[in-house]
Every structure is written in structure tokens, then in C-alpha cells.
Design an enzyme around this catalytic site. Structure first.
Site, PDB file in Angstrom:
ATOM      1  N   ASP A 192       9.361   9.606   4.599  1.00 44.82           N
ATOM      2  CA  ASP A 192       7.907   9.452   4.650  1.00 44.82           C
ATOM      3  C   ASP A 192       7.331  10.713   5.276  1.00 44.82           C
ATOM      4  O   ASP A 192       8.066  11.484   5.893  1.00 44.82           O
ATOM      5  CB  ASP A 192       7.519   8.215   5.479  1.00 44.82           C
ATOM      6  CG  ASP A 192       6.111   7.716   5.140  1.00 44.82           C
ATOM      7  OD1 ASP A 192       5.158   8.490   5.303  1.00 44.82           O
ATOM      8  OD2 ASP A 192       5.978   6.555   4.708  1.00 44.82           O
ATOM      9  N   MET A 204       4.841  10.504   7.509  1.00 46.36           N
ATOM     10  CA  MET A 204       4.430  10.128   8.869  1.00 46.36           C
ATOM     11  C   MET A 204       5.672  10.039   9.751  1.00 46.36           C
ATOM     12  O   MET A 204       6.372   9.019   9.765  1.00 46.36           O
ATOM     13  CB  MET A 204       3.689   8.792   8.841  1.00 46.36           C
ATOM     14  CG  MET A 204       2.332   8.887   8.162  1.00 46.36           C
ATOM     15  SD  MET A 204       1.679   7.280   7.681  1.00 46.36           S
ATOM     16  CE  MET A 204       1.593   6.464   9.261  1.00 46.36           C
ATOM     17  N   ASP A 236       6.420   9.916  13.066  1.00 44.58           N
ATOM     18  CA  ASP A 236       6.605   8.967  14.167  1.00 44.58           C
ATOM     19  C   ASP A 236       6.905   7.571  13.645  1.00 44.58           C
ATOM     20  O   ASP A 236       7.844   6.909  14.086  1.00 44.58           O
ATOM     21  CB  ASP A 236       5.365   8.939  15.077  1.00 44.58           C
ATOM     22  CG  ASP A 236       5.272  10.194  15.938  1.00 44.58           C
ATOM     23  OD1 ASP A 236       6.233  10.997  15.912  1.00 44.58           O
ATOM     24  OD2 ASP A 236       4.244  10.379  16.613  1.00 44.58           O
ATOM     25  N   ARG A 295      -2.844   3.192  -0.854  1.00 41.68           N
ATOM     26  CA  ARG A 295      -2.855   1.753  -1.109  1.00 41.68           C
ATOM     27  C   ARG A 295      -4.155   1.322  -1.772  1.00 41.68           C
ATOM     28  O   ARG A 295      -5.204   1.910  -1.585  1.00 41.68           O
ATOM     29  CB  ARG A 295      -2.672   1.013   0.221  1.00 41.68           C
ATOM     30  CG  ARG A 295      -2.168  -0.384   0.057  1.00 41.68           C
ATOM     31  CD  ARG A 295      -1.602  -0.932   1.354  1.00 41.68           C
ATOM     32  NE  ARG A 295      -2.615  -1.138   2.373  1.00 41.68           N
ATOM     33  CZ  ARG A 295      -2.352  -1.241   3.669  1.00 41.68           C
ATOM     34  NH1 ARG A 295      -1.116  -1.121   4.096  1.00 41.68           N
ATOM     35  NH2 ARG A 295      -3.316  -1.439   4.543  1.00 41.68           N
ATOM     36  N   ARG A 348       5.430 -14.802 -10.056  1.00 38.64           N
ATOM     37  CA  ARG A 348       4.236 -15.568  -9.655  1.00 38.64           C
ATOM     38  C   ARG A 348       3.928 -16.635 -10.703  1.00 38.64           C
ATOM     39  O   ARG A 348       3.617 -17.781 -10.375  1.00 38.64           O
ATOM     40  CB  ARG A 348       3.029 -14.625  -9.528  1.00 38.64           C
ATOM     41  CG  ARG A 348       3.065 -13.745  -8.291  1.00 38.64           C
ATOM     42  CD  ARG A 348       1.915 -12.723  -8.302  1.00 38.64           C
ATOM     43  NE  ARG A 348       1.827 -12.012  -7.022  1.00 38.64           N
ATOM     44  CZ  ARG A 348       1.476 -10.735  -6.895  1.00 38.64           C
ATOM     45  NH1 ARG A 348       1.183 -10.018  -7.971  1.00 38.64           N
ATOM     46  NH2 ARG A 348       1.410 -10.168  -5.704  1.00 38.64           N
ATOM     47  N   HIS A 359       1.342  -4.221 -15.529  1.00 43.18           N
ATOM     48  CA  HIS A 359       1.333  -4.922 -14.237  1.00 43.18           C
ATOM     49  C   HIS A 359      -0.106  -4.843 -13.773  1.00 43.18           C
ATOM     50  O   HIS A 359      -0.550  -3.838 -13.253  1.00 43.18           O
ATOM     51  CB  HIS A 359       2.256  -4.220 -13.239  1.00 43.18           C
ATOM     52  CG  HIS A 359       2.123  -4.746 -11.831  1.00 43.18           C
ATOM     53  ND1 HIS A 359       2.244  -6.084 -11.525  1.00 43.18           N
ATOM     54  CD2 HIS A 359       1.866  -4.119 -10.658  1.00 43.18           C
ATOM     55  CE1 HIS A 359       2.084  -6.243 -10.214  1.00 43.18           C
ATOM     56  NE2 HIS A 359       1.840  -5.070  -9.669  1.00 43.18           N
ATOM     57  N   THR A 386      -0.206  -6.744   0.019  1.00 41.87           N
ATOM     58  CA  THR A 386       0.874  -7.669  -0.341  1.00 41.87           C
ATOM     59  C   THR A 386       2.177  -6.928  -0.042  1.00 41.87           C
ATOM     60  O   THR A 386       2.264  -5.731  -0.276  1.00 41.87           O
ATOM     61  CB  THR A 386       0.872  -8.051  -1.839  1.00 41.87           C
ATOM     62  OG1 THR A 386       1.333  -6.933  -2.596  1.00 41.87           O
ATOM     63  CG2 THR A 386      -0.504  -8.448  -2.321  1.00 41.87           C
TER      64      THR A 386
END
EC number: 1.1.1.27
Length: 322
Positions: free
Chosen positions: A48, A50, A52, A95, A165, A189, A244
Site C-alpha cells: 500500500d 500508506m 503507517d 472508494r 447475494r 458487476h 462493504t
């Protein structure tokens, strides 16, 4: 007195089932934990930007290795840590915001992928890539183009979750377990996904034979609402908890298992569908695929009704329009 005397002269064996997860957000970590709990890899790498957050997740997982059957968890922002991966799961990207369609995310995520994909290939040229980031069908196409991998080694998580689902909701109405309801959602999707009512069955009994109007507006049982609920469900969960992650994590671990254990199970995942069902473009969308050690080993050609084929083409057009 030496505690441990080495016998093998060579350095440690390279991993045989190494899995890398790119992106340690909510989805990435749900995938990671699901894969670890199912004992699917002998080494797990996390990447990643990020640092930390990445180090924290790595340490947290390492502290629990006693309770798992995976011996090694590594993490770094440098992709060298991913070397020799058998499978790379890509969950990185920006996101979906509340009310934002998956397709609206495209440009923001394509730029992220331009940095990620070449690095993956540099260190694991023989890997299979499983794309999870949304809009998954478009980003799987982008990954295929950026990676130069053969199409069978670039897979999108696709409608594996939509189908889960769908099966859960239909089975719930029938009072049975989701695994005992056979049903498929194909295509994009997202908002133009196609429920295959002609193939829905319980114990070999075809539901459309019992109720020819199933899934149409004239359906007394209002099954069409079930598919609408499938499409809307992600938006509802995002509205309620902000994102989600658990179901997609379980879904990805299921796909991972079929690939690393060479199971040849059939899953609805995103693959290149050119020349199938009269689709002329190099577009990626979900069809039932046999997943094994080579990635998508083959595609199952489902017998669809004319209406379902038309919906699938519409799904393809929506995606190609991007």
C-alpha cells in the site's frame, strides 16, 4: 551446544503459494483475513502507499500467526516484497462514495492502476491477477492491457458477489441454504447485471418451468424485486456502514481457493468475452468460468433466453461505452 543445526545447505525454499494483496483498506484486509483463515497461502505479502497503516496491519497479523497456518506475512510499499507471487489480488484505488455509481470511479482508478500493474508484473511475471477494485469490469480490462498477460491470467471478481447475494436472497425466501439454490447473475458487476432466471433451480427443479413469468413484470411472486435488491444492496450497505467489505472478502477467498488449489470450480467472474453471445468488442464482463491453477481455464457457454442475451449485450455496450 547449538539449539538448531541446519541440514539443508541451500537458502530457504521459495514460496509455492504466495498471495499478494495490494491495498490494505477495508476490502483488502477482509480479503487478507479470509484468505489467511482458509489456509490458502504459504506466504502473504501486503502493499500500500500508506506506510503507517501498512506496517500496523502487518504487525497485527504477524502477532496472530500462532493461530494461523501461514508462516510468513510481509509488507512494504516497495513491490519487491511481492516477488514470486502466484496470485495478486488488487483492491487498491479510491472508494465509491455514497450514491456514486461504480462507473463514475473509472478515471480516478485508472491512474492508480498505471502505477500498480507494471510493478506487479516486474516482480511476478508468472502470476495471475485478480482485480477487485471498482468498477471491476473496466479495471480488469485496464489491468489486462497494462500487464501484457494472457487473458486467462487476468480475472475480475465480477458478479461472484452479486450471484452470492442473489442466491442468499432467493434461498432466504424459500427457507433453504444459499448453497442449495442454484442461480447466476452475469454481465456487469453493477447496475446492468443480468439475473439468469432461465437457469434458476433448486434440487434440479427449474423455477422458470414452474413459473414461466418469473423475473418479469407479470410475475405474481415479484421475483424481479429480488434482483433489484441485489443491485441496490451494496448502495444500502455503504449508506449504513460506509463501505462493504466482509462479503467481498469471503467471495475473493473463495475464488483464491479455486485458483491456488487448482479446483476447476465454476464461478461467475469477469473475463474477456469478445466473440461470445455476439459481443464484438474486447470487453470484460462476467460469465461462468472454470477457475483453476492457470486462471480461467475455460468459459461455460450458458444457454440463455433471447431476452437475457439482449441484456448481456446491453451490459457489454454500457461497459464498452467507457
Amino acid at each position: 551446544q547449538k539449539l538448531i543445526t541446519p541440514l539443508a545447505s541451500s537458502s530457504a525454499e521459495p514460496p509455492r503459494n504466495k498471495v499478494t494483496v495490494v491495498g490494505v483498506g477495508q476490502v483488502g484486509m477482509a480479503c487478507t483475513v479470509s484468505i489467511l483463515l482458509r489456509d490458502l497461502c504459504d506466504e502473504l505479502a501486503l502493499v500500500d502507499v500508506m506506510e503507517d497503516r501498512l506496517k500496523g496491519e502487518m504487525m497485527d497479523l504477524q502477532h496472530g500467526l500462532l493461530f494461523l497456518k501461514t508462516s510468513k506475512v510481509v509488507a512494504d510499499k516497495d513491490y519487491a516484497v511481492t516477488a514470486n507471487s502466484r496470485l495478486v489480488v488488487v483492491t487498491a484505488g479510491v472508494r465509491q462514495q455514497e450514491g456514486e455509481s461504480r462507473l463514475n470511479l473509472v478515471q480516478r482508478n485508472v491512474n492508480v492502476f498505471k502505477c500498480i500493474i507494471p510493478q506487479i508484473i516486474k516482480y511476478s511475471p508468472n502470476c495471475t491477477i485478480l482485480v477487485v477494485s471498482n468498477p471491476v469490469d473496466v479495471l480488469t480490462y485496464v489491468t489486462w492491457k497494462l500487464s501484457g498477460l494472457p487473458k486467462h491470467r487476468v480475472i475480475g471478481s465480477g458478479t461472484n458477489l452479486d450471484s452470492a447475494r442473489f442466491r442468499y436472497m432467493m434461498a432466504e425466501r424459500l427457507g433453504i441454504h444459499a448453497s442449495s439454490f442454484s442461480g447466476w447473475v452475469l454481465g456487469e458487476h453493477g447496475d446492468t447485471s443480468v439475473p439468469v432466471w432461465s437457469g434458476a433451480s433448486v434440487a434440479g427443479v427449474n423455477l422458470q418451468k414452474l413459473n414461466p413469468a418469473i423475473g418479469t413484470d407479470g410475475d405474481k411472486e415479484q421475483r424481479k424485486a429480488t434482483h433489484k435488491a441485489v443491485v441496490d444492496s451494496a448502495y444500502e450497505v455503504i449508506k449504513l456502514k460506509g463501505y462493504t467489505n466482509w462479503a467481498i472478502g469471503f467471495s475473493v477467498a473463495d475464488l483464491t481457493e479455486s485458483i491456488v488449489k487448482n479446483l476447476s470450480r465454476v464461478h461467475p467472474v469477469s473475463t474477456m468475452v469478445k466473440d461470445m453471445f455476439g459481443i464484438g468488442e474486447e470487453v470484460f464482463l462476467s460469465l461462468p468460468c472454470v477457475l483453476n491453477g492457470s486462471g480461467v481455464g475455460s468459459v461455460v457457454y450458458m444457454t440463455l433466453t433471447d431476452a437475457e442475451v439482449a441484456q448481456l449485450k446491453k451490459s457489454a455496450d454500457t461497459l464498452w461505452g467507457i
